[in-house]
Scaffold this active site. Sequence first.
Site, short mmCIF file in Angstrom:
data_model
loop_
_atom_site.label_atom_id
_atom_site.label_comp_id
_atom_site.label_asym_id
_atom_site.label_seq_id
_atom_site.Cartn_x
_atom_site.Cartn_y
_atom_site.Cartn_z
NE ARG A 26 -3.89 -2.30 2.14
CZ ARG A 26 -3.84 -3.64 2.04
NH1 ARG A 26 -2.68 -4.27 2.09
NH2 ARG A 26 -4.95 -4.34 1.90
N GLY A 96 -1.21 -12.27 -4.72
CA GLY A 96 -2.64 -11.96 -4.74
C GLY A 96 -2.92 -10.53 -4.33
NE ARG A 124 -4.53 -16.54 -3.86
CZ ARG A 124 -3.84 -15.77 -3.02
NH1 ARG A 124 -2.58 -15.48 -3.30
NH2 ARG A 124 -4.39 -15.31 -1.93
CD GLN A 189 -5.40 -10.03 -0.98
OE1 GLN A 189 -6.07 -10.67 -1.78
NE2 GLN A 189 -4.22 -10.43 -0.57
CG ASP A 358 -2.03 -13.86 5.83
OD1 ASP A 358 -2.80 -14.53 5.11
OD2 ASP A 358 -1.76 -12.67 5.59
NE ARG A 389 -1.24 -20.35 3.11
CZ ARG A 389 -1.02 -19.05 3.13
NH1 ARG A 389 -1.77 -18.26 3.87
NH2 ARG A 389 -0.05 -18.54 2.41
NE ARG A 431 1.22 -15.76 4.91
CZ ARG A 431 1.97 -14.67 5.10
NH1 ARG A 431 2.98 -14.72 5.91
NH2 ARG A 431 1.70 -13.54 4.47
C1 S3P Z 1 -4.02 -9.03 2.72
C2 S3P Z 1 -5.24 -9.52 3.09
C3 S3P Z 1 -5.50 -10.94 3.35
C4 S3P Z 1 -4.20 -11.70 3.61
C5 S3P Z 1 -3.16 -11.38 2.60
C6 S3P Z 1 -2.83 -9.90 2.63
C7 S3P Z 1 -3.88 -7.59 2.42
O1 S3P Z 1 -6.12 -11.53 2.22
O2 S3P Z 1 -4.47 -13.09 3.62
O3 S3P Z 1 -1.98 -12.10 2.88
O4 S3P Z 1 -2.75 -7.08 2.36
O5 S3P Z 1 -4.91 -6.94 2.25
P1 S3P Z 1 -7.71 -11.43 2.01
O6 S3P Z 1 -8.06 -10.03 1.74
O7 S3P Z 1 -7.98 -12.32 0.82
O8 S3P Z 1 -8.32 -11.96 3.26
#
Ligand code: S3P
Length: 484
Positions: A26, A96, A124, A189, A358, A389, A431
Site C-alpha cells: 500500500r 494476490g 485464485r 484486499q 495468514d 491451506r 507460509r
Molecule cells: C491481505 C489480506 C489478506 C491476507 C493477505 C494480505 C492484504 O487476504 O491473507 O496475505 O494485504 O490486504 P484477504 O483479503 O484475501 O483476506
Amino acid sequence: MEIQVRGGASLRGQVRPPGDKSISHRALILSALAEGESQIFGLSDGEDVGRTASALSAMGAAISLPDELGSPEAEVRVVGGKLSEPSKPLYLGNSGTSMRLLAGVCAAHQMDVILDGDESLRSRPMQRIVEPLSLMGAKVASASEVDASESDLSASQAISVPSKAAPPLAIKGGNLSGIDYTLPVASAQVKGAILLAGLRANGETIVREFLPSRIHTEEMLAKCGADIAVTYGGEFHQTTKLRPSQIQPHIWRIPADPSQSAFWIVAALCAPASEIVVENVYIGPGREGFIDVLLRMGAKMEFEQKISASISEGFSDAPSRSIPPPGIPPSGIPSIRAQTSSLIATDIGPKEVPRLIDEIPVLAVAAAYAQGITRFHGVGELRTKESDRVASICTLLRSLGGQIEAEGDTLTIQGTGGLQHGQVDAAGDHRIAMSAAVSAMAMPAGSEVSISGWEAVATSYPRFLEDAAVLGVRAQGTTAQWTT
Ligand code: S3P
C-alpha cells in the site's frame, strides 16, 4: 530447492522481520498515486512487494530502490501522480495482494491493462473484485484464454472472451462511479481494491464489513489526506466512506510484519530453553488475532512499546479485539519477547479467523505442540490462498507425525506435545515452508525435517534463514542448523 532443518534448537536473541507486506504494497501504491515525492523506510524485500513496485514502474511511477532493501533504514523514493497505460501485461508472480489492489488502481485510470501471475495466482478467486469494480463502471473480466505474453493485446479485445473470473484479468478502466458495497467475504484486499478505485470515482464510495479485516488501506489513505471516514457499530462491524481525493506524498516508516514475526514467536514458545525478542512488530486491528490465541494457549509473551505507532495512529479505536487481554496494547509497534511455554489447546471461532488468517499454518504447528484438542472453525477462506491451506496444513502436520482432521470448514488438531522428523513439500506456499521449518526447530536434537519447495519463501521472507542463524548463533549448544 530443498533444505533440511535440524531440531535441538534453543532460540535466543533478537530479530527484526521484514517490513509488513500488506503495508509495503500500500505504501508503494499510495506513493505512486500521490503527486510528488514520497519516501518509504523499511519496505519489505519480498518478491511479492517487488511485483507491485515493478507494475507501478511500468505504469510510469519513478521508484528508486536502495542497493539493499530489508532494513528499517533502507530508503525508497517514489515520484508519483501520473500513472499511464503500461506497454505490456503486468506480471504479478505469486502475489494476490498485488493483483487485487492494482486491479482497483487500474480500474480507476483510463487504461487497458492485463494483470497476470503464476500458476497459483491464476487459480485464485477474482470474482470478488470483478463484481464491485464492474459495478463502479470498469470493464473487468477474465482473459484466461488469451496469451498474456502478447504485448500488443489490448484489454478491450481480451474482455470479449467469456470465461470465469480467473487471471489473467483484463481491465478497461476510467469514468467510475462510487458504490455502496457490502463485502460478501471478509477481505482487506477486496476492500482495498474498492477504496483505491473510489479515490478517482465520481461521488462517494462506501464499503461495509460484517467482520473485522486489516485496516491498512483506510488508515494509510487518511494519512495522506484522503477524504475518508470510518465508523464502527450498528448492523456492520465497520463502515468506510470515501470521497474522491487527490492524495498527498508521505513519509512511510514500515514496522515489522506480524505474520512473519509469528514464525519466530511460535518457534520460541515451542522449542526448549528459548527466549527471543522480535522487534517493532505492527500490532493493529485485523492483525493481532494470533496474539490473542497464543495468550489463550498459555504463551509467555511480553510487549514493550518502544517507538510510536506511526502507522496505527488515528484508527487505534477500531474495536477488532472485543476484550483486550491485560497488558496488551490495543494497537502499536511493540517489541515482543517470547519464551518457551507449556501450551494448551484452544478453540478459534469463525469471527476470529479473518484477524489471523495468514498465521493459521504456524498456529496449527503451535496446536500440535500443545496439549489437548485445538479447533479452528470457519477456515474455508484458507482454500483460496497461495495453496489450498486446509489441505497443505493437513499434509504438513501428518508428514511430521501430527494428528489433524479437516471436516467441512473446521480443522481439528490433537496436540501431543510435539512433532517428529520427516519430509514436507511446501506446495509452492511460503507460509507452509516456514511453518515446516518452525516445526523442526522445536524438535529434539537428532531430528531433522527436509523441506522441498523452499524457494517459495522468497515471496515474503528472503532472509528467513539468515534471521534463523542470528537466533541460533546466540543460542547455547546445538541450535537450528541449515544445509541448502
Ligand atoms: C491481505 C489480506 C489478506 C491476507 C493477505 C494480505 C492484504 O487476504 O491473507 O496475505 O494485504 O490486504 P484477504 O483479503 O484475501 O483476506
